[in-house]
Design a protein around this motif. Structure first.
Motif, PDB file in Angstrom:
ATOM      1  N   ARG A 351     -17.174  34.358 -44.304  1.00 31.70           N
ATOM      2  CA  ARG A 351     -17.012  33.670 -43.020  1.00 31.70           C
ATOM      3  C   ARG A 351     -15.675  32.938 -42.900  1.00 31.70           C
ATOM      4  O   ARG A 351     -14.918  33.163 -41.945  1.00 31.70           O
ATOM      5  CB  ARG A 351     -18.165  32.694 -42.807  1.00 31.70           C
ATOM      6  N   VAL A 352     -15.360  32.077 -43.857  1.00 30.10           N
ATOM      7  CA  VAL A 352     -14.126  31.282 -43.764  1.00 30.10           C
ATOM      8  C   VAL A 352     -12.881  32.172 -43.822  1.00 30.10           C
ATOM      9  O   VAL A 352     -11.973  32.016 -42.987  1.00 30.10           O
ATOM     10  CB  VAL A 352     -14.093  30.203 -44.861  1.00 30.10           C
ATOM     11  N   PRO A 353     -12.784  33.141 -44.767  1.00 30.92           N
ATOM     12  CA  PRO A 353     -11.608  34.025 -44.761  1.00 30.92           C
ATOM     13  C   PRO A 353     -11.473  34.843 -43.469  1.00 30.92           C
ATOM     14  O   PRO A 353     -10.354  35.055 -42.985  1.00 30.92           O
ATOM     15  CB  PRO A 353     -11.842  34.938 -45.974  1.00 30.92           C
ATOM     16  N   LEU A 520     -20.156  34.243 -37.080  1.00 35.09           N
ATOM     17  CA  LEU A 520     -21.521  34.772 -37.182  1.00 35.09           C
ATOM     18  C   LEU A 520     -21.723  35.659 -38.401  1.00 35.09           C
ATOM     19  O   LEU A 520     -22.828  36.138 -38.638  1.00 35.09           O
ATOM     20  CB  LEU A 520     -21.866  35.575 -35.917  1.00 35.09           C
ATOM     21  N   THR A 521     -20.672  35.889 -39.169  1.00 34.02           N
ATOM     22  CA  THR A 521     -20.779  36.790 -40.317  1.00 34.02           C
ATOM     23  C   THR A 521     -21.265  36.039 -41.555  1.00 34.02           C
ATOM     24  O   THR A 521     -21.167  34.818 -41.639  1.00 34.02           O
ATOM     25  CB  THR A 521     -19.417  37.434 -40.636  1.00 34.02           C
ATOM     26  N   LYS A 522     -21.785  36.789 -42.502  1.00 34.23           N
ATOM     27  CA  LYS A 522     -22.160  36.236 -43.799  1.00 34.23           C
ATOM     28  C   LYS A 522     -22.192  37.365 -44.812  1.00 34.23           C
ATOM     29  O   LYS A 522     -22.104  38.548 -44.459  1.00 34.23           O
ATOM     30  CB  LYS A 522     -23.501  35.529 -43.731  1.00 34.23           C
ATOM     31  N   ARG A 523     -22.331  37.008 -46.068  1.00 32.55           N
ATOM     32  CA  ARG A 523     -22.321  37.990 -47.154  1.00 32.55           C
ATOM     33  C   ARG A 523     -23.416  39.031 -46.949  1.00 32.55           C
ATOM     34  O   ARG A 523     -24.483  38.724 -46.446  1.00 32.55           O
ATOM     35  CB  ARG A 523     -22.527  37.283 -48.494  1.00 32.55           C
ATOM     36  N   GLY A 524     -23.109  40.278 -47.345  1.00 28.18           N
ATOM     37  CA  GLY A 524     -24.052  41.367 -47.158  1.00 28.18           C
ATOM     38  C   GLY A 524     -25.385  41.114 -47.838  1.00 28.18           C
ATOM     39  O   GLY A 524     -25.442  40.848 -49.038  1.00 28.18           O
ATOM     40  N   ALA A 525     -26.468  41.189 -47.056  1.00 26.13           N
ATOM     41  CA  ALA A 525     -27.798  40.942 -47.608  1.00 26.13           C
ATOM     42  C   ALA A 525     -28.221  42.023 -48.580  1.00 26.13           C
ATOM     43  O   ALA A 525     -29.074  41.811 -49.431  1.00 26.13           O
ATOM     44  CB  ALA A 525     -28.809  40.848 -46.459  1.00 26.13           C
ATOM     45  N   ASN A 526     -27.624  43.220 -48.470  1.00 28.88           N
ATOM     46  CA  ASN A 526     -27.997  44.340 -49.332  1.00 28.88           C
ATOM     47  C   ASN A 526     -26.910  44.686 -50.339  1.00 28.88           C
ATOM     48  O   ASN A 526     -26.893  45.776 -50.898  1.00 28.88           O
ATOM     49  CB  ASN A 526     -28.307  45.578 -48.480  1.00 28.88           C
TER      50      ASN A 526
END
Length: 536
Positions: A351-353, A520-526
């Motif tokens: 998110r931050v990058p 709205l993004t975040k690390r991949g859940a999968n």
């Protein structure tokens, strides 16, 4: 079974085969896999820009019309954009290793055939084949990286992968200029043959096939036809809109057809057992945000870069090679920043990058909106470098967000979606910013011409002059007195730069919107579903 059931089932069941033992030797080694796929991807990325330099030589040598030359680029772009998601599905179904190797062989063979072509029709035909085989390469490369690297190393790998794409894209004009100037236009295509052979040999020796347990077993043929047709109508309308006019019935017709086909595609996807794109994928807000982010990033980057080449060559009078060298700060910053971005995204999340990257991109676009006819190299280099710094984390992070938030068995489709989003965004940016540029030139040229006390122009002459000014070319007729010619050059360049400034302001606003989407993004859940855990 509906697409929602498909994805829900995938989230409950093991997505991949048991984690293998650490790789021994060459086959399946993660970093060697990265090196192998990077060689193949480099060909496709390079061809996106290197051919533009060769087009004038092809036109002269083969006696091609302007429309023929446009098809050399448009045919490739259409084939690539239309086929990417379907090609990703092929990789999910038959294995990304096989798909990648077929893509390498076909792309290199089509490149060699173009170099041997004696007519522009053959060049266009083989360019379309290049696009089709290139579409097999790109999603398969991401699928192989996802399956080979453990989660804690994947972002670094995607960072290097993005670096290769960025460097190849930006370096295309430099290499193309050298080859066309000192060898021939055919060499621009022949160079892919030895590169393809190297990629094939490395691929056979190094790449290891990984199959997800829930990999698709059938094909959604109706979905393939509908999606491909929709993508064709959309990209075609964007390509031809500036020529036909955005209010022309043909442009509107293709856009309406695209919307209708996309609606039909979504309805079909909800009814078939194994849909081409399970629509429940888009219930993931981060995945949807990552896709939108790729579209907006490509809009600002590719749309803006389109004008920079005209600015450097036609306003500053640089040769193609010199123009490419002036873009080196952008290329160099992407090369340096992409692996760093991968490290930061792994450590802190995307998110931050991503937000920071789009803010840098926005600042760079606003800065380039202040370029003038007399802007020096140092000032240009600062804005180009800042643009490269902003793009690097977005190329890496948005890719990870899209692919990492998709189930493992849909990694090829996710990779195709990521690349298709870039193609749509780039086409949309070039079309929209081009229309904004054209409108500004049309609005200002007559007044600027009159203010410079130049001889009045008829309506037809003004249209012809406007067409030239839109690419930064002064409409100086042969035999024009030097004093008058100097005034025409000044008016043309000032008007072009004014239009370019407006286009970059819009690109900057789009980049700001993209920064908001990035929140709205975040690390991949999968992300943990990759088969590579334990390899390193």
């Amino acid at each position: 079974m509906t697409s929602q059931t498909t994805v829900e089932k995938a989230s409950r069941e093991p997505r991949d085969v048991p984690v293998p033992a650490p790789a021994k030797g060459l086959r399946g080694h993660p970093w060697l896999t990265l090196f192998s796929v990077a060689i193949g991807v480099m060909m496709v990325a390079l061809d996106g820009t290197i051919v533009a330099i060769a087009n004038p030589a092809i036109q002269k040598d083969l006696g091609a019309s302007l429309a023929d030359v446009q098809w050399i680029t448009n045919g490739y772009m259409l084939a690539l954009a239309v086929s990417l998601i379907t090609a990703g599905k092929l990789g999910d179904r038959f294995g990304h290793r096989q798909t990648f190797l077929i893509g390498v062989v076909g792309f290199a063979a089509a490149s060699g055939a173009i170099g041997l072509s004696s007519s522009v029709v053959l060049v266009i035909t083989f360019r379309v084949l290049q696009g089709l085989f290139g579409a097999l390469l790109m999603p398969a490369a991401l699928g192989l990286l996802r399956a080979t690297f453990p989660a804690e190393k994947l972002n670094m790998a995607i960072g290097i992968w993005g670096m290769v794409i960025g460097a190849s894209t930006a370096g295309g004009p430099i290499l193309g200029g050298v080859l066309v100037e000192h060898v021939s236009w055919q060499s621009v295509f022949f160079i892919n043959v030895p590169v393809g052979v190297i990629a094939l040999v490395l691929g056979v020796l190094i790449l290891k096939d990984h199959r997800a347990e829930n990999a698709p077993r059938s094909f959604d043929f109706a979905g393939i036809v509908l999606l491909s047709s929709a993508m064709f109508c959309l990209i075609w309308a964007l390509i031809k809109g500036s020529e036909w006019g955005w209010g022309d019935l043909r442009t509107i017709g293709f856009l309406v057809a695209a919307v209708a086909l996309f609606v039909g595609f979504s309805l079909v996807q909800q009814r078939v057992r194994e849909p081409l794109i399970p629509l429940a994928m888009f219930r993931s807000v981060p995945l949807s945000a990552g896709t939108v982010l790729m579209v907006l990033m490509a809009f600002a980057f590719m749309g803006g870069l389109f004008f920079v080449t005209f600015y450097l060559q036609n306003v500053h009078g640089m040769k193609a090679v010199d123009a490419g060298l002036h873009l080196l700060p952008l290329t160099a910053m992407m090369i340096v920043a992409s692996p760093v971005a991968g490290f930061l995204i792994t450590k802190f999340g995307p998110r931050v990058p991503l937000v920071g990257g789009m803010v840098c991109t926005a600042v760079a676009c606003f800065g380039m909106s202040q370029l003038t006819v007399g802007t020096g190299t140092v000032t240009m280099s600062i804005w180009f470098a800042l643009l490269g710094l902003g793009l690097a984390p977005v190329m890496v992070g948005a890719t990870e967000v899209i692919v990492g938030n998709a189930p493992m068995e849909l990694s090829g489709v996710a990779g195709g979606l990521q690349q298709a989003a870039m193609q749509v965004g780039g086409s949309l940016g070039t079309a929209v910013l081009g229309a904004i540029m054209a409108a500004r030139v049309d609005a200002e040229l007559a007044g600027n011409w009159k203010d410079a006390q130049l001889p009045p122009l008829s309506a037809d002459q003004l249209d012809q002059a406007s067409s030239a000014v839109k690419v930064g070319m002064p409409p100086v007729a042969p035999g024009t007195p030097p004093e008058v010619a100097g005034k025409i050059v000044g008016v043309a360049h000032d008007t072009f730069v004014s239009g370019m400034s407006t286009a970059f302001m819009v690109a900057g606003i789009v980049a700001v919107i993209a920064a908001l989407v990035a929140t709205l993004t975040k690390r991949g859940a999968n992300a943990e579903a990759g088969a590579g855990a334990g390899h390193i």
